[in-house]
Design a protein around this motif. Structure first.
Motif, short mmCIF file in Angstrom:
data_model
loop_
_atom_site.label_atom_id
_atom_site.label_comp_id
_atom_site.label_asym_id
_atom_site.label_seq_id
_atom_site.Cartn_x
_atom_site.Cartn_y
_atom_site.Cartn_z
N THR A 18 8.82 -7.24 7.07
CA THR A 18 8.98 -7.88 5.76
C THR A 18 10.06 -8.96 5.81
N THR A 54 1.23 -5.96 10.24
CA THR A 54 2.07 -6.66 9.26
C THR A 54 2.63 -5.70 8.22
N SER A 55 3.88 -5.92 7.89
CA SER A 55 4.47 -5.22 6.75
C SER A 55 4.35 -6.17 5.57
N GLY A 56 5.05 -5.86 4.53
CA GLY A 56 5.16 -6.82 3.44
C GLY A 56 4.37 -6.49 2.20
N ALA A 57 3.48 -5.47 2.26
CA ALA A 57 2.66 -5.19 1.08
C ALA A 57 3.54 -4.83 -0.12
N ILE A 58 4.45 -3.90 0.09
CA ILE A 58 5.27 -3.45 -1.04
C ILE A 58 6.23 -4.56 -1.46
N GLY A 59 6.78 -5.25 -0.46
CA GLY A 59 7.71 -6.35 -0.75
C GLY A 59 7.04 -7.45 -1.55
N ASN A 139 -2.04 -2.61 8.59
CA ASN A 139 -0.86 -2.13 7.86
C ASN A 139 -1.08 -0.65 7.57
N GLU A 140 -0.04 0.00 7.17
CA GLU A 140 -0.21 1.37 6.70
C GLU A 140 -0.91 1.32 5.35
N ASP A 142 -0.49 2.16 2.38
CA ASP A 142 0.59 2.68 1.53
C ASP A 142 0.12 3.17 0.17
N ASP A 153 6.98 3.78 8.62
CA ASP A 153 7.48 2.46 8.99
C ASP A 153 6.48 1.81 9.94
N ASP A 155 7.07 -0.11 12.46
CA ASP A 155 7.45 -0.17 13.89
C ASP A 155 6.70 0.93 14.63
N SER A 215 12.60 -4.22 3.10
CA SER A 215 11.88 -3.60 4.22
C SER A 215 12.40 -2.19 4.46
N SER A 216 11.64 -1.42 5.25
CA SER A 216 12.03 -0.02 5.37
C SER A 216 12.57 0.34 6.75
N GLY A 217 12.33 -0.51 7.74
CA GLY A 217 12.77 -0.17 9.10
C GLY A 217 14.22 -0.54 9.33
#
Ligand code: GLU
Length: 374
Positions: A18, A54-59, A139-140, A142, A153, A155, A215-217
């Motif tokens: 994120t 990719t992360s970023g969905a929640i962000g 992505n996870e 979520d 996370d 990672d 971000s969570s990591g």
């Protein structure tokens, strides 16, 4: 030097966090996203298969809704992931299309890895997407994954993906330069480690810092990912996404970020699943003789070495094998259920039939279904 081999990589997993995708205020960092997509598309043009985690969905969801930070409750996070994931994929789809690339959305949960069949299905789906010359964007999930069915996370998720598709390299692009020998935010003298061959307890201890507010990591989850990759035989690099052409430079073998060097041999597919994907459903505690036989002599686990059984598990499930001192020494798939193992614990193999009325296996866990922790 392992870095010079990166030039020959045919299948790469790239994870962007994120903090890479967004500015500090949570808005999308379009310039950086475009740069990364351009690099990935060009690698793809060179016949290198790329999977993007990719992360970023929640962000992105939070920013869309005008929130200043991520809310605390799980249902709110689930909702924001649903809002943000759509927006995120729309953006990827649009920019990748500019370079003539087709993408596929893949959303996974911990549960998809936990059962062997689902794990194989997920693997086959990813491989089929790659074979169609399409770039999976992973992505996870979520929106549906809560607590115990969560990776938690990306990672770890990226390391799992790299492992299951047998990638030649995992790149984790982040807002940090790599792993330092101490926390660079606290210690100005901290030195960036160029190459790591072993992750020490010390490294894990000094990495217990938090990620950014969206971000969570943090470094700890990156080390967890590195642990998985090193054991599974996949090299991993952590590098700063701020560096111009960071992906090309890593492929070129430039000395940036930190590379985690895997053990020589790649792990057998089933063992990978036992080691990293499955969750344990119980415990068997073994005596010292059995511990030595497993760790030093490459033997299977027989009933005679078992002292205690904990949990209520079925045949075919994964359990932790623990020493009498309580630490986990191995994991494996059991040939008998918990009730049966309790009955035959401490007994000779020749007594199994008498105790259970049947004997399908000599071993409680066969060596081929056993993963020894280092
Ligand atoms: N899956 C989460 C998201 O897309 C991110 C998890 C992480 O940052 O590691 O928002």
């Amino acid at each position: 030097m392992i870095r010079k081999n990166f030039n020959n990589a045919k299948r790469i997993v790239i994870k962007v966090g994120t903090s890479t995708l967004t500015h500090e205020n949570g808005q999308l960092n379009l310039y950086r996203i475009e740069r990364i997509i351009r690099e990935i598309s060009d690698l793809h043009n060179r016949d290198i298969e790329v999977l993007l985690v990719t992360s970023g969905a929640i962000g992105v969801g939070s920013t869309r809704m005008g929130l200043k930070k991520i809310p605390r409750t799980i249902p709110e996070k689930q909702a924001l992931a649903a809002i943000g994931q759509g927006a995120l994929l729309h953006l990827y789809e649009k920019i990748f299309a500019e370079y003539g690339k087709t993408v596929a959305q893949v959303l996974l949960t911990r549960e998809d890895m936990d059962e062997r069949i689902r794990y194989l299905n997920a693997t086959n789906a990813l491989l089929a997407i790659i074979n169609m010359n399409v770039i999976p964007i992973i992505n996870e999930n979520d929106t549906v994954a809560v607590d115990e069915i969560k990776f938690g996370d990306n990672d770890t998720l990226s390391a799992m993906v790299a492992t299951i598709v047998n990638a030649d390299l995992l790149m984790i692009l982040s807002d940090v330069d790599g792993l330092y020998d101490s926390d660079p935010r606290v210690n100005k003298e901290a030195k960036l480690l160029n190459e790591v061959n072993e992750i020490t307890v010390n490294m894990e201890e000094s990495s217990k810092t938090r990620g950014t507010k969206f971000s969570s990591g943090g470094m700890l989850t990156k080390l967890k990912a590195a642990n998985i990759c090193m054991a599974a035989g996949v090299p991993m690099v952590i590098a700063n996404s701020e560096i111009e052409n960071v992906i090309f430079k890593i492929i070129n073998g430039d000395s940036l970020g930190t590379v985690f060097v895997p053990k020589e041999e790649k792990m057998h597919a089933r063992k990978k699943w036992i080691a990293f994907a499955s969750v344990t459903h119980g415990k068997v505690i073994v005596d010292e003789g059995a511990e030595q036989a497993l760790l030093k002599k490459g033997k299977s686990l027989l009933p005679s070495g078992i002292k205690e059984v904990e949990g209520d598990f079925e045949r075919g499930m994964i359990v932790a094998v623990c020493s009498t001192k309580g630490y986990e020494i191995a994991r494996g798939m059991v040939n008998y259920n918990a009730f049966q193992i309790k009955k035959i614990a401490g007994k000779k193999t020749s007594e199994i039939e008498k105790m259970l009325g049947e004997k399908d296996y000599d071993e409680v866990i066969h060596r081929n279904n056993l993963w020894i922790k280092n």
